[in-house]
Design a protein around this motif. Structure first.
Motif, PDB file in Angstrom:
ATOM      1  N   GLN A 287      -5.046  16.714  11.604  1.00 35.71           N
ATOM      2  CA  GLN A 287      -3.949  17.271  10.827  1.00 35.71           C
ATOM      3  C   GLN A 287      -3.325  16.145  10.005  1.00 35.71           C
ATOM      4  OE1 GLN A 287      -2.577  20.062   9.380  1.00 35.71           O
ATOM      5  NE2 GLN A 287      -2.796  20.997  11.407  1.00 35.71           N
ATOM      6  N   THR A 288      -3.080  16.422   8.742  1.00 36.04           N
ATOM      7  CA  THR A 288      -2.406  15.413   7.921  1.00 36.04           C
ATOM      8  C   THR A 288      -1.011  15.907   7.574  1.00 36.04           C
ATOM      9  OG1 THR A 288      -4.499  14.666   6.989  1.00 36.04           O
ATOM     10  CG2 THR A 288      -2.511  14.079   5.774  1.00 36.04           C
ATOM     11  N   TYR A 289      -0.040  15.043   7.753  1.00 38.94           N
ATOM     12  CA  TYR A 289       1.344  15.359   7.406  1.00 38.94           C
ATOM     13  C   TYR A 289       1.701  14.613   6.134  1.00 38.94           C
ATOM     14  CZ  TYR A 289       1.518  17.641  11.802  1.00 38.94           C
ATOM     15  OH  TYR A 289       1.254  18.510  12.816  1.00 38.94           O
ATOM     16  N   TRP A 290       2.055  15.388   5.111  1.00 41.17           N
ATOM     17  CA  TRP A 290       2.379  14.791   3.808  1.00 41.17           C
ATOM     18  C   TRP A 290       3.887  14.694   3.679  1.00 41.17           C
ATOM     19  CZ3 TRP A 290      -1.744  12.859   1.492  1.00 41.17           C
ATOM     20  CH2 TRP A 290      -2.999  13.409   1.773  1.00 41.17           C
ATOM     21  N   PHE A 291       4.358  13.551   3.257  1.00 43.92           N
ATOM     22  CA  PHE A 291       5.807  13.364   3.178  1.00 43.92           C
ATOM     23  C   PHE A 291       6.453  14.154   2.033  1.00 43.92           C
ATOM     24  CE2 PHE A 291       4.761   9.192   5.390  1.00 43.92           C
ATOM     25  CZ  PHE A 291       5.108   9.682   6.637  1.00 43.92           C
TER      26      PHE A 291
ATOM     27  N   GLU B 218     -12.017   6.410   0.460  1.00 39.81           N
ATOM     28  CA  GLU B 218     -11.324   7.377   1.324  1.00 39.81           C
ATOM     29  C   GLU B 218      -9.827   7.099   1.388  1.00 39.81           C
ATOM     30  OE1 GLU B 218     -12.951   8.539   5.202  1.00 39.81           O
ATOM     31  OE2 GLU B 218     -14.753   7.437   4.654  1.00 39.81           O
ATOM     32  N   ILE B 219      -9.462   5.821   1.322  1.00 39.56           N
ATOM     33  CA  ILE B 219      -8.064   5.424   1.533  1.00 39.56           C
ATOM     34  C   ILE B 219      -7.228   5.579   0.266  1.00 39.56           C
ATOM     35  CG2 ILE B 219      -6.571   3.413   1.932  1.00 39.56           C
ATOM     36  CD1 ILE B 219      -8.859   2.352   3.793  1.00 39.56           C
ATOM     37  N   GLU B 220      -7.797   5.144  -0.856  1.00 42.33           N
ATOM     38  CA  GLU B 220      -7.014   4.975  -2.078  1.00 42.33           C
ATOM     39  C   GLU B 220      -6.175   6.177  -2.507  1.00 42.33           C
ATOM     40  OE1 GLU B 220      -6.219   2.426  -4.109  1.00 42.33           O
ATOM     41  OE2 GLU B 220      -7.044   1.139  -2.569  1.00 42.33           O
ATOM     42  N   PRO B 221      -6.702   7.402  -2.435  1.00 46.01           N
ATOM     43  CA  PRO B 221      -5.906   8.502  -2.990  1.00 46.01           C
ATOM     44  C   PRO B 221      -4.553   8.684  -2.302  1.00 46.01           C
ATOM     45  CG  PRO B 221      -8.143   9.230  -2.463  1.00 46.01           C
ATOM     46  CD  PRO B 221      -7.990   7.850  -1.919  1.00 46.01           C
ATOM     47  N   HIS B 222      -4.420   8.265  -1.050  1.00 50.82           N
ATOM     48  CA  HIS B 222      -3.173   8.567  -0.322  1.00 50.82           C
ATOM     49  C   HIS B 222      -2.623   7.383   0.465  1.00 50.82           C
ATOM     50  CE1 HIS B 222      -5.971   8.726   2.951  1.00 50.82           C
ATOM     51  NE2 HIS B 222      -6.649   9.673   2.340  1.00 50.82           N
ATOM     52  N   GLY B 223      -3.486   6.487   0.934  1.00 59.03           N
ATOM     53  CA  GLY B 223      -3.038   5.326   1.710  1.00 59.03           C
ATOM     54  C   GLY B 223      -2.485   5.671   3.078  1.00 59.03           C
ATOM     55  N   ASN B 224      -2.843   6.840   3.605  1.00 57.76           N
ATOM     56  CA  ASN B 224      -2.222   7.298   4.854  1.00 57.76           C
ATOM     57  C   ASN B 224      -2.574   6.446   6.067  1.00 57.76           C
ATOM     58  OD1 ASN B 224      -1.250   9.365   3.364  1.00 57.76           O
ATOM     59  ND2 ASN B 224      -2.643  10.924   4.153  1.00 57.76           N
ATOM     60  N   ILE B 225      -1.626   6.323   6.970  1.00 54.76           N
ATOM     61  CA  ILE B 225      -1.915   5.757   8.289  1.00 54.76           C
ATOM     62  C   ILE B 225      -2.771   6.777   9.039  1.00 54.76           C
ATOM     63  CG2 ILE B 225       0.222   6.703   9.283  1.00 54.76           C
ATOM     64  CD1 ILE B 225       0.329   4.311  11.168  1.00 54.76           C
ATOM     65  N   GLN B 226      -3.709   6.289   9.850  1.00 54.66           N
ATOM     66  CA  GLN B 226      -4.543   7.159  10.680  1.00 54.66           C
ATOM     67  C   GLN B 226      -4.160   6.908  12.136  1.00 54.66           C
ATOM     68  OE1 GLN B 226      -7.289   8.824   8.798  1.00 54.66           O
ATOM     69  NE2 GLN B 226      -6.064   7.981   7.118  1.00 54.66           N
ATOM     70  N   ILE B 227      -3.826   7.978  12.841  1.00 58.84           N
ATOM     71  CA  ILE B 227      -3.534   7.863  14.273  1.00 58.84           C
ATOM     72  C   ILE B 227      -4.625   8.640  15.011  1.00 58.84           C
ATOM     73  CG2 ILE B 227      -1.892   8.362  16.129  1.00 58.84           C
ATOM     74  CD1 ILE B 227      -0.731   6.354  14.223  1.00 58.84           C
ATOM     75  N   LEU B 228      -5.440   7.927  15.772  1.00 51.28           N
ATOM     76  CA  LEU B 228      -6.553   8.566  16.486  1.00 51.28           C
ATOM     77  C   LEU B 228      -6.180   8.711  17.954  1.00 51.28           C
ATOM     78  CD1 LEU B 228      -7.789   6.625  14.098  1.00 51.28           C
ATOM     79  CD2 LEU B 228      -9.949   7.194  15.175  1.00 51.28           C
TER      80      LEU B 228
ATOM     81  N   GLN C   9       0.828  -1.204   0.000  1.00 48.03           N
ATOM     82  CA  GLN C   9       0.000   0.000   0.000  1.00 48.03           C
ATOM     83  C   GLN C   9       0.868   1.261   0.000  1.00 48.03           C
ATOM     84  OE1 GLN C   9      -3.531   0.578   0.001  1.00 48.03           O
ATOM     85  NE2 GLN C   9      -2.727   2.653  -0.291  1.00 48.03           N
ATOM     86  N   TYR C  10       0.744   2.064  -1.040  1.00 42.90           N
ATOM     87  CA  TYR C  10       1.441   3.347  -1.101  1.00 42.90           C
ATOM     88  C   TYR C  10       0.971   4.217   0.064  1.00 42.90           C
ATOM     89  CZ  TYR C  10       3.210   7.678  -3.227  1.00 42.90           C
ATOM     90  OH  TYR C  10       3.881   8.851  -3.479  1.00 42.90           O
ATOM     91  N   LYS C  11       1.903   4.938   0.687  1.00 38.84           N
ATOM     92  CA  LYS C  11       1.574   5.785   1.848  1.00 38.84           C
ATOM     93  C   LYS C  11       2.167   7.167   1.616  1.00 38.84           C
ATOM     94  CE  LYS C  11       3.091   6.116   6.717  1.00 38.84           C
ATOM     95  NZ  LYS C  11       3.942   5.475   7.735  1.00 38.84           N
ATOM     96  N   ALA C  12       1.286   8.154   1.500  1.00 37.79           N
ATOM     97  CA  ALA C  12       1.761   9.508   1.199  1.00 37.79           C
ATOM     98  C   ALA C  12       1.975  10.341   2.453  1.00 37.79           C
ATOM     99  CB  ALA C  12       0.757  10.210   0.287  1.00 37.79           C
ATOM    100  N   GLY C  13       1.415   9.904   3.576  1.00 35.32           N
ATOM    101  CA  GLY C  13       1.549  10.708   4.786  1.00 35.32           C
ATOM    102  C   GLY C  13       0.896  10.042   5.981  1.00 35.32           C
ATOM    103  N   ALA C  14       0.698  10.838   7.016  1.00 35.36           N
ATOM    104  CA  ALA C  14       0.091  10.334   8.252  1.00 35.36           C
ATOM    105  C   ALA C  14      -0.939  11.353   8.724  1.00 35.36           C
ATOM    106  CB  ALA C  14       1.160  10.138   9.321  1.00 35.36           C
ATOM    107  N   ARG C  15      -2.098  10.852   9.124  1.00 36.42           N
ATOM    108  CA  ARG C  15      -3.156  11.746   9.598  1.00 36.42           C
ATOM    109  C   ARG C  15      -3.369  11.502  11.089  1.00 36.42           C
ATOM    110  NH1 ARG C  15      -9.276  10.591   8.423  1.00 36.42           N
ATOM    111  NH2 ARG C  15     -10.318  12.562   8.886  1.00 36.42           N
TER     112      ARG C  15
END
Ligand SMILES: Cc1cc2nc3c(=O)[nH]c(=O)nc-3n(C[C@H](O)[C@H](O)[C@H](O)COP(=O)(O)OP(=O)(O)OC[C@H]3O[C@@H](n4cnc5c(N)ncnc54)[C@H](O)[C@@H]3O)c2cc1C
Length: 399
Positions: free
Chosen positions: A83-87, A193-203, A67-73
């Protein structure tokens, strides 16, 4: 008895990466792994800095498999802050993406790479005894004894040498325990929701935090980490049931039984000595909130293997200080993540920066660069300030 130059215990990311570097130098390497692959392992979200270590060992991940991962939310559903952090928003030179991986597949790719480089890997062979003497090292395994000139302990949280030598020191004040499970056949709405970025979600939660890691093949890894007290299987189910995002992403999906792990942040205070070195989690493991484990394991393993390879070529592999420079460099990396994790658990300052809608761009870029795992550069003002702050002295916990 089998004889070799280097014995590597454990074929996780650290062991396989180190074995690849050594074997590529023409050094004879025996890797002994207790499990038979493929095997499940937790630790699925990689950081961009992993890419340079993978590059070093000639592994390129296929985006169709991982899974491609562009950042972390980061989000707090109780307040609506997020807040989303984009690499791509890092200091120059840091890779702009990472991957989320099924470890059974990923670790298999790395082990195959070590084998192709020439390492001899024995699976299903648990090391039960280790002996280091002036002339070499011996290990006893289920599948026979091995004698070598040097030993790399890559046994992960098993931390074979640290536990035997009583050099494993707990780090307090971070997550105490985790419970996790996997969902398969997550719904189309989640994929949209996931596909465009693949970001990990930290809640963020009142009791700690939750991860949601999208994986290829409509799968989702979900874990809860408790900052205090115990955790139960039910906690992760409750976390899913009470989160809008997780309910939405797992509607109609099938869940595995939860797994529990506990009390896991520690440092090995003597990660190297005459004829041995500890790499990956066998050297240090920090709370996984920033997904630093595999990245630090791979970067550390390749750097240690370079030093060991050079020493073997010179014939001075018995030098107890041969990994001193490597260990000092790794300590810097561990301390950098220690400081970040400490801020996450204990200060509002960090939370303010995290959820701030208008943070200073340079600070933000510095933070994202650290979150990308690129923690060995001198031009990161944010990281330099973190180290300069007198609030916390990381050398107390990571001496
Ligand atoms: C709850 C949790 C969540 C995590 N999430 C993330 C994440 O999102 N991202 C991330 O990067 N990291 C994460 N991690 C950390 C990550 O799992 C580790 O940092 C990483 O696996 C370390 O790699 P390693 O090669 O050092 O050890 P491991 O991957 O653990 O490999 C060690 C290998 O040694 C073998 N072994 C152990 N003992 C013996 C023995 N006696 N004889 C022979 N073989 C032996 C084991 O079978 C294993 O294959 C997480 C950890 C936890 C606990």
């Amino acid at each position: 008895m089998t004889t070799t130059d280097v014995i590597v215990i454990g074929a996780g990311p650290a062991g396989s990466a180190a074995a690849t570097v050594l074997a590529e130098r023409g050094i004879d390497v025996c890797v002994v792994e207790r499990e038979r692959f493929p095997r499940f392992h937790i630790g699925e979200s990689l950081l961009p800095a992993t890419l340079s270590a993978l590059d070093r060992i000639g592994v390129r991940l296929d985006p169709d498999e991982h899974q491609y991962k562009a950042g972390a939310r980061f989000l707090d559903e109780s307040t609506g802050q997020e807040q989303t952090y984009w690499f791509h928003d890092t200091l120059p030179g840091t890779p702009d993406h990472a991957y989320q991986v099924e470890r059974a597949l990923f670790d298999g790719i790395l082990a195959d790479r070590a084998i192709r480089a020439g390492a001899r890997v024995t699976f299903g062979a648990k090391v039960t005894d280790v002996h280091v003497d002036d002339d070499g090292v011996s290990v006893r395994t289920d599948a026979g004894d091995v004698r070598g000139r040097y030993l790399l302990d890559a046994t992960g949280q098993n931390a074979l040498l640290a536990r035997r030598r009583r050099t494993l020191r707990r780090i307090h004040g971070f997550g105490r325990a985790a419970a996790f499970l996997h969902f398969s056949e997550i719904p189309d709405a989640a994929l949209d929701e996931i596909e465009p970025h693949g970001n990990i979600q930290i809640l963020r939660t009142p009791f700690g935090w939750i991860w949601a890691i999208p994986l290829r093949g409509r799968r989702l890894s979900v874990g809860v980490v408790a900052a205090e007290g115990r955790i139960s299987e039910q906690d992760v189910r409750d976390a899913v049931a009470t989160s809008d995002l997780l309910r939405r992403w797992t509607r109609g999906a099938t869940a595995t039984e939860p797994t529990l792990v506990g009390d896991y942040s520690y440092v090995n205070t003597e990660p190297h000595g005459a004829r041995f070195g500890c790499i990956g989690d066998a050297a240090c493991f920090l709370d996984p909130v920033f997904s630093s484990g595999v990245t630090l394991a791979l970067l550390g393993a390749t750097s240690a293997a370079e030093a060991v390879g050079a020493a073997l070529a010179r014939g001075d592999e018995a030098d107890p200080d041969l990994l001193a420079d490597h260990a000092a460099r790794m300590k810097l990396g561990y301390r950098a993540f220690y400081l970040l994790i400490h801020r996450f658990y204990h200060t509002a300052i960090f939370e303010n920066l995290f959820f701030s809608e208008d943070p200073d761009p340079l600070m933000r870029r510095g933070l994202v660069t650290m979150l990308a795992g690129d923690v060995w550069r001198e031009d990161n003002v944010f990281q330099n300030l973190l180290f300069a702050s007198r609030r916390v002295d990381p050398s107390r916990e990571i001496p």
